[in-house]
Design a protein around this motif. Sequence first.
Motif, PDB file in Angstrom:
ATOM      1  N   TYR A 297     -44.913  69.418 105.011  1.00 26.03           N
ATOM      2  CA  TYR A 297     -44.805  70.670 105.757  1.00 26.03           C
ATOM      3  C   TYR A 297     -45.638  70.593 107.039  1.00 26.03           C
ATOM      4  CZ  TYR A 297     -43.054  72.246 101.228  1.00 26.03           C
ATOM      5  OH  TYR A 297     -42.336  72.365 100.063  1.00 26.03           O
ATOM      6  N   ALA A 300     -43.931  68.387 109.490  1.00 26.89           N
ATOM      7  CA  ALA A 300     -42.749  69.053 110.051  1.00 26.89           C
ATOM      8  C   ALA A 300     -43.143  70.064 111.118  1.00 26.89           C
ATOM      9  CB  ALA A 300     -41.956  69.733 108.935  1.00 26.89           C
ATOM     10  N   TRP A 301     -44.227  70.818 110.890  1.00 27.84           N
ATOM     11  CA  TRP A 301     -44.682  71.785 111.905  1.00 27.84           C
ATOM     12  C   TRP A 301     -45.121  71.066 113.173  1.00 27.84           C
ATOM     13  CZ3 TRP A 301     -48.092  74.211 107.585  1.00 27.84           C
ATOM     14  CH2 TRP A 301     -47.300  75.041 106.782  1.00 27.84           C
ATOM     15  N   GLU A 303     -44.118  68.131 114.314  1.00 23.70           N
ATOM     16  CA  GLU A 303     -42.950  67.594 115.024  1.00 23.70           C
ATOM     17  C   GLU A 303     -42.113  68.695 115.662  1.00 23.70           C
ATOM     18  OE1 GLU A 303     -41.024  65.448 111.930  1.00 23.70           O
ATOM     19  OE2 GLU A 303     -42.642  63.960 111.742  1.00 23.70           O
ATOM     20  N   ARG A 304     -41.985  69.824 114.979  1.00 21.75           N
ATOM     21  CA  ARG A 304     -41.103  70.898 115.465  1.00 21.75           C
ATOM     22  C   ARG A 304     -41.723  71.702 116.592  1.00 21.75           C
ATOM     23  NH1 ARG A 304     -39.069  74.583 117.355  1.00 21.75           N
ATOM     24  NH2 ARG A 304     -37.496  76.043 116.551  1.00 21.75           N
ATOM     25  N   TYR A 305     -43.051  71.985 116.528  1.00 21.85           N
ATOM     26  CA  TYR A 305     -43.639  72.937 117.474  1.00 21.85           C
ATOM     27  C   TYR A 305     -44.591  72.304 118.491  1.00 21.85           C
ATOM     28  CZ  TYR A 305     -41.746  76.481 114.321  1.00 21.85           C
ATOM     29  OH  TYR A 305     -40.896  77.255 113.569  1.00 21.85           O
ATOM     30  N   ASP A 308     -43.933  73.218 121.989  1.00 19.48           N
ATOM     31  CA  ASP A 308     -44.177  74.625 122.291  1.00 19.48           C
ATOM     32  C   ASP A 308     -45.666  74.942 122.415  1.00 19.48           C
ATOM     33  OD1 ASP A 308     -41.391  75.231 122.154  1.00 19.48           O
ATOM     34  OD2 ASP A 308     -41.548  75.241 119.960  1.00 19.48           O
ATOM     35  N   GLU A 385     -45.874  79.100 108.528  1.00 19.88           N
ATOM     36  CA  GLU A 385     -45.035  78.849 109.696  1.00 19.88           C
ATOM     37  C   GLU A 385     -44.885  80.108 110.548  1.00 19.88           C
ATOM     38  OE1 GLU A 385     -40.685  77.070 111.036  1.00 19.88           O
ATOM     39  OE2 GLU A 385     -41.026  77.616 108.942  1.00 19.88           O
ATOM     40  N   ARG A 389     -45.721  80.595 114.602  1.00 20.23           N
ATOM     41  CA  ARG A 389     -44.770  81.168 115.570  1.00 20.23           C
ATOM     42  C   ARG A 389     -45.363  82.389 116.282  1.00 20.23           C
ATOM     43  NH1 ARG A 389     -39.384  79.498 114.924  1.00 20.23           N
ATOM     44  NH2 ARG A 389     -38.629  81.535 115.623  1.00 20.23           N
ATOM     45  N   LYS A 404     -36.296  78.966 112.564  1.00 19.28           N
ATOM     46  CA  LYS A 404     -37.353  78.448 111.705  1.00 19.28           C
ATOM     47  C   LYS A 404     -36.890  77.180 110.999  1.00 19.28           C
ATOM     48  CE  LYS A 404     -39.436  82.970 110.734  1.00 19.28           C
ATOM     49  NZ  LYS A 404     -39.841  83.923 109.672  1.00 19.28           N
ATOM     50  N   LEU A 405     -37.850  76.429 110.508  1.00 22.68           N
ATOM     51  CA  LEU A 405     -37.551  75.192 109.788  1.00 22.68           C
ATOM     52  C   LEU A 405     -36.975  75.492 108.404  1.00 22.68           C
ATOM     53  CD1 LEU A 405     -40.771  73.117 110.578  1.00 22.68           C
ATOM     54  CD2 LEU A 405     -38.469  72.611 111.371  1.00 22.68           C
TER      55      LEU A 405
END
Length: 568
Positions: A297, A300-301, A303-305, A308, A385, A389, A404-405
């Motif tokens: 998790y 993943a956060w 890599e995703r955010y 941003d 998450e 955000r 969202k993921l």
Amino acid sequence: MILFLLSYLGGALTILSPCILPVLPFVFARADRPFLSNGLPILIGMSVMFMAIATLAAVGGGWAVAANQYGRAIALILLALFGLTLLFPAIGDRAMQPLVRLGSRLSQSADKNTGFGASLLLGVATGLLWAPCAGPILGLILTGAALQGASVGTSILLLAYALGAATSLALALLVGGRLFKAMKKSLGAGEWVRRGIGALVLVAVAAIALGLDTGFLTKASLAGTNSLEQRLLDRFNMAGPPKSQSGLRDEGPAPSLDGAVTWINSKPLTNEQLKGKVVLVDFWTYSCINCLRSLPYVKAWSERYAKDGLVVIGVHAPEFAFEKDVANVRKAVTDLGITYPVAVDNDFKIWRAFKNSYWPAHYFIDAKGRMRFHHYGEGEYAQSEEVIRRLLAEANPGMDLGGKLDLKGGTGIQAPGQKDKSSPETYIGYFRTERSVSQPALVKNQPTAYTAAPKALNDWGLTGSWTVSRENAMLAKPGGRIAYRFHARDLHLVLSPGADGKPVRYRVTIDGKAPGASHGVDSDAAGNGIVTEQRLYQLVRLADGPGDHLFEIEFLDPGVQAFSFTFG
């Protein structure tokens, strides 16, 4: 203040436990003398010495334990001589050895009612021998001391525990003194009382020398006071990680990130450099199953955010000594596919700056450098998450963060744990071990031949020639085994190939049979596997889900070190 009170109450409950029995003869040896000049200094010396030894053992490592062993030997000799002078007063007059003359003087000084210093010395010796039952309250203090480092607070809590025990012993001593005086008046049996106490002192010395104070009596004590201590902890909500907060709030400026011995995947980062970024600080260690299951998790956060404005920082705070090896940490970071910055916090400086106590622990910092949220342990990933955000939206109003993921967790050893109540984490080293059914009782730092046959749920034990140290048990000869009667879906064991680094082969069975489809990622269907590095090994994943089973692992080569079981 609450923890101080709990520590005091925990110490006071010690007198209800059988494991305090070996100490009582030393305390009652002067029950018929004035309390202020005899009983009180014994209790003072005992309390202060226990606090000092417990503090050193909690924060000083193995050298402090070794030093205490020498101190215990000297104390045993001193108190044995004291017992002999009580039993046979003529010995003190005839013997020429300095230690025997000292024992005689200690005894004679009591007759003159001028024994404050002598009684204080006896109390110090008793403190060196005192091994109180490690119930939940003392365990909470010692574990916190080991993780948080040396501090005045730690010593005060240990002193409170010792004073609690001293208080209950003082009450018993005052009552005992009246009884002895009554016996002397009614029976004229003062000399026989004196000799009886001397015999009890010698019996207590023998019991401690044979390890009964930390073996059989400790086991016999578990059911006696642990439940009372646990109810106290539950009453004050101090029995485990507190629940995470329900929403964002300002928790003050972010603590410093200074103090890491090195950084991986990044140059050292500072709070000033991170201003304008949303930061997630993840405290973890690579042999912790809860940390491993939360890592997918966190990755993943990151890599995703990251694009941003999110910066994830892993703070690797070791639980075991081998996790301080930077090469081991680097390999784990690579093997686990971690690409974000990792601070290697071997000295727990960042850990203490955050006042952290848990693995894993997640701290969320906003773009202004303010702490806004925290979460301890596994779970509630959707909530975490959403915090990320919201903090990113605060820092960049109007930014499109997208959807969202789809949080599904990892696979293999990192797959989410079961909600079914599993067996508890179990340490094999003597510092935090419990529920061992090994025979004889675990012996500290000495090669010993053990046998074990776990029968009740969560019982475990060693078979073969093992040396049990503070953190682990090391196998001396091939064929050694560990058995655990557990309830869970997954069973993990932290293992090391030993000091020489040679691989160690093993074979796993479940209920006496090869695991078949229930093998873990580190064993095959026949139960075979090999220890090649210092890490957590998944040995069982039950194909039919959680259940009660007998796990056994046999090591075909010597040298393996076993640290702890975890379940899921």
